[in-house]
Every structure is written in structure tokens, then in C-alpha cells.
Design a protein around this motif. Sequence first.
Motif, mmCIF file in Angstrom:
data_model
loop_
_atom_site.group_PDB
_atom_site.id
_atom_site.type_symbol
_atom_site.label_atom_id
_atom_site.label_comp_id
_atom_site.label_asym_id
_atom_site.label_seq_id
_atom_site.Cartn_x
_atom_site.Cartn_y
_atom_site.Cartn_z
ATOM 1 N N ARG A 147 18.065 27.769 9.091
ATOM 2 C CA ARG A 147 17.324 26.312 8.512
ATOM 3 C C ARG A 147 17.539 25.405 9.540
ATOM 4 O O ARG A 147 17.934 24.591 9.227
ATOM 5 N N THR A 148 16.614 25.422 10.940
ATOM 6 C CA THR A 148 15.798 24.200 11.260
ATOM 7 C C THR A 148 15.186 23.586 10.020
ATOM 8 O O THR A 148 14.707 23.204 9.224
ATOM 9 N N PRO A 149 14.803 22.057 10.829
ATOM 10 C CA PRO A 149 14.222 21.037 10.352
ATOM 11 C C PRO A 149 12.718 22.136 9.173
ATOM 12 O O PRO A 149 11.821 22.428 9.761
ATOM 13 N N GLY A 150 13.115 21.517 7.950
ATOM 14 C CA GLY A 150 11.948 21.164 6.798
ATOM 15 C C GLY A 150 11.188 23.036 6.630
ATOM 16 O O GLY A 150 10.850 23.025 6.137
ATOM 17 N N VAL A 151 12.354 23.341 7.120
ATOM 18 C CA VAL A 151 12.514 25.258 6.642
ATOM 19 C C VAL A 151 12.815 25.276 4.906
ATOM 20 O O VAL A 151 13.883 24.612 4.039
ATOM 21 N N PRO A 173 24.114 26.930 3.737
ATOM 22 C CA PRO A 173 24.041 25.978 4.605
ATOM 23 C C PRO A 173 22.921 26.434 5.749
ATOM 24 O O PRO A 173 22.466 24.988 5.825
ATOM 25 N N ARG A 174 23.501 27.196 6.430
ATOM 26 C CA ARG A 174 22.160 27.078 7.258
ATOM 27 C C ARG A 174 21.199 27.670 7.721
ATOM 28 O O ARG A 174 20.937 27.939 8.712
ATOM 29 N N THR A 175 21.049 29.169 6.329
ATOM 30 C CA THR A 175 20.417 29.754 6.494
ATOM 31 C C THR A 175 19.909 30.296 5.022
ATOM 32 O O THR A 175 20.156 30.250 3.922
ATOM 33 N N LEU A 176 18.304 30.411 5.722
ATOM 34 C CA LEU A 176 17.300 31.196 4.561
ATOM 35 C C LEU A 176 17.761 32.805 4.618
ATOM 36 O O LEU A 176 17.448 32.872 5.408
ATOM 37 N N TYR A 199 7.871 31.109 5.310
ATOM 38 C CA TYR A 199 8.680 29.283 4.641
ATOM 39 C C TYR A 199 7.523 28.922 5.544
ATOM 40 O O TYR A 199 7.005 28.948 6.724
ATOM 41 N N ASN A 200 7.914 27.517 5.014
ATOM 42 C CA ASN A 200 7.605 26.333 5.905
ATOM 43 C C ASN A 200 8.460 26.040 6.654
ATOM 44 O O ASN A 200 9.904 26.318 6.701
ATOM 45 N N HIS A 201 7.911 24.922 7.847
ATOM 46 C CA HIS A 201 9.032 24.267 8.898
ATOM 47 C C HIS A 201 8.705 23.053 9.317
ATOM 48 O O HIS A 201 7.164 22.485 8.960
ATOM 49 N N VAL A 205 5.881 23.710 17.345
ATOM 50 C CA VAL A 205 6.161 25.094 17.769
ATOM 51 C C VAL A 205 7.642 25.684 17.076
ATOM 52 O O VAL A 205 8.405 24.655 17.846
ATOM 53 N N ARG A 206 7.932 26.752 16.139
ATOM 54 C CA ARG A 206 9.244 26.265 15.865
ATOM 55 C C ARG A 206 10.163 28.158 16.899
ATOM 56 O O ARG A 206 9.909 28.678 16.862
ATOM 57 N N ASP A 207 11.153 27.208 16.708
ATOM 58 C CA ASP A 207 12.346 27.769 17.825
ATOM 59 C C ASP A 207 12.503 29.141 16.790
ATOM 60 O O ASP A 207 13.692 28.472 15.944
ATOM 61 N N ALA A 208 12.448 30.808 17.316
ATOM 62 C CA ALA A 208 13.281 31.464 15.596
ATOM 63 C C ALA A 208 14.125 31.929 16.811
ATOM 64 O O ALA A 208 14.572 32.923 16.282
ATOM 65 N N SER A 209 14.636 31.931 17.582
ATOM 66 C CA SER A 209 15.649 32.240 18.833
ATOM 67 C C SER A 209 16.504 32.656 17.759
ATOM 68 O O SER A 209 17.664 33.718 18.176
ATOM 69 N N ALA A 210 17.068 31.671 16.586
ATOM 70 C CA ALA A 210 18.560 32.313 15.502
ATOM 71 C C ALA A 210 18.450 32.570 14.639
ATOM 72 O O ALA A 210 19.373 33.011 13.803
#
Length: 234
Positions: A147-151, A173-176, A199-201, A205-210
Motif C-alpha cells: 500500500r504505497t501512496p494512493g493504492v 494495514p500495509r497490503t492490498l 489498482y490506482n496509485h 512511476v510506482r515502485d513494485a519491489s515490495a
Amino acid sequence: MDEARLRRELREAGQAHQPDHARMLARVERGLSAPPPSRATRARAPRPRGAARRWPAAVAVAAAVAGVVGLGGLAVTTLDGDRPGAPAAVAPAPTGPDGPRPAAPGPSARAAGTVDPGSNRWWAQSDLALTTASDVSGLTVEIRVARTPGVANTGHWCTRPAEDFTVTVTEEPRTLVYRWVLKRGRTVPVGPHTFAAQYNHAEGVRDASADAYTVTLTGPDGGRTTLRGGFGRP
């Protein structure tokens, strides 16, 4: 003194004797708690003459007295393997004539996670490519989007029939978490399959490493295979 007379006198003495159990127990406890003599002390202690010859007779007399008088509830402490706290013997686990039955191998499969090239600065899609090389009777696919900003969830799909799965999207809390669970009685054949989470974000460019995925497959014989991996950067 002949043996018959000795036994008769011992029996009469035993019948007339009232043992003091408390004193007897105290003497036994003192004897058990006393530290054993050192090796040097035992070497220096003189051995009484005739001790070896008198010992069997003493044992016989003591046994006869014990048989007549009785110990009357005297507690006896055993040593070595029977002492309190000594490790108990462990019986080996029972096995069949052919030994334990090995677990059945799980279905053969491979998986890879990527961010769909059609993603943009405000929206993205995580694609999980799953290839099965054997029949699957149980399947759970899970895509976890950090759940990075705006996800925020905007949808999902898969190339298998939608009615074959129970699909849920859970906001932790931290994951969708996107989860597909194959319904009872349905199967997944050999071949390639795709599961996608949308998903929106926040803009950029969103970092998907997590982000990560987990796939659990079950074969008709009960064997299970688990695949894990990530999605990396777009």
C-alpha cells in the motif's frame, strides 16, 4: 546354635519388637544424604579381617529379621536410572512393515510476476503468469500489493472461468491482498494461466519491489506445491 533355634529366637524377638519407623527413616535419609568417601579415603581405610566371610551371614540375618518384623511403610529411595528427574526411556515411534509412507509429490508448475506494460502514471496492473504441467485439483493464488501512496483496488480478472473461483480483495494495514481460491470439485488443466490485480496509485512511476505472490497447488493424490516470488520494478 543350630538354624532352627536361631529362626525361633529371631521370630520371638520380632514379634516382641515395636519398630520406630521415624528413627529408621531418619537413619536411611542420613545415610543417603552423606557424601560418598573419596577414593583416597577408601584406599586408606583398613578392611576388617573376616569382613568378606561375615557379610553373607549378616545379609541372611538381616533378611530374616526384615521378613519377621517388616518395614511397615518405610519409604525407599532408588538411585541411578530410577531417581527423580532421571530421563525416562523413550519408545521408538511405531512404523509399518515398510516404514513411513513418503508424501506424494505436488503438481509440477512454474510462475512469474510482472507489472503489465499497459500500466501508466496513475494506474497499474500486476500480472501473475502460472504454467501447470500436471492436473490441479486445488489452487490458491494470492497477489499482495504493497500500500504505497494512493493504492486502491480497481478490479481483477483471470483467464480461467470466473465461476470456478471464489475471489476476495482484502485491505490489510500495509497490503492490498487479491486472492483466488479454486472451488471444490473444480480442476485446472495443464497449460498457461494468468491472474491479474488492478489498482490506482499516486501519480508517477510506482515502485513494485515490495509486491509479492504466493501460489499453492494441490494434485489429485494430495501432493502439494507452493510457489513464491515478486514483481520487481516496472
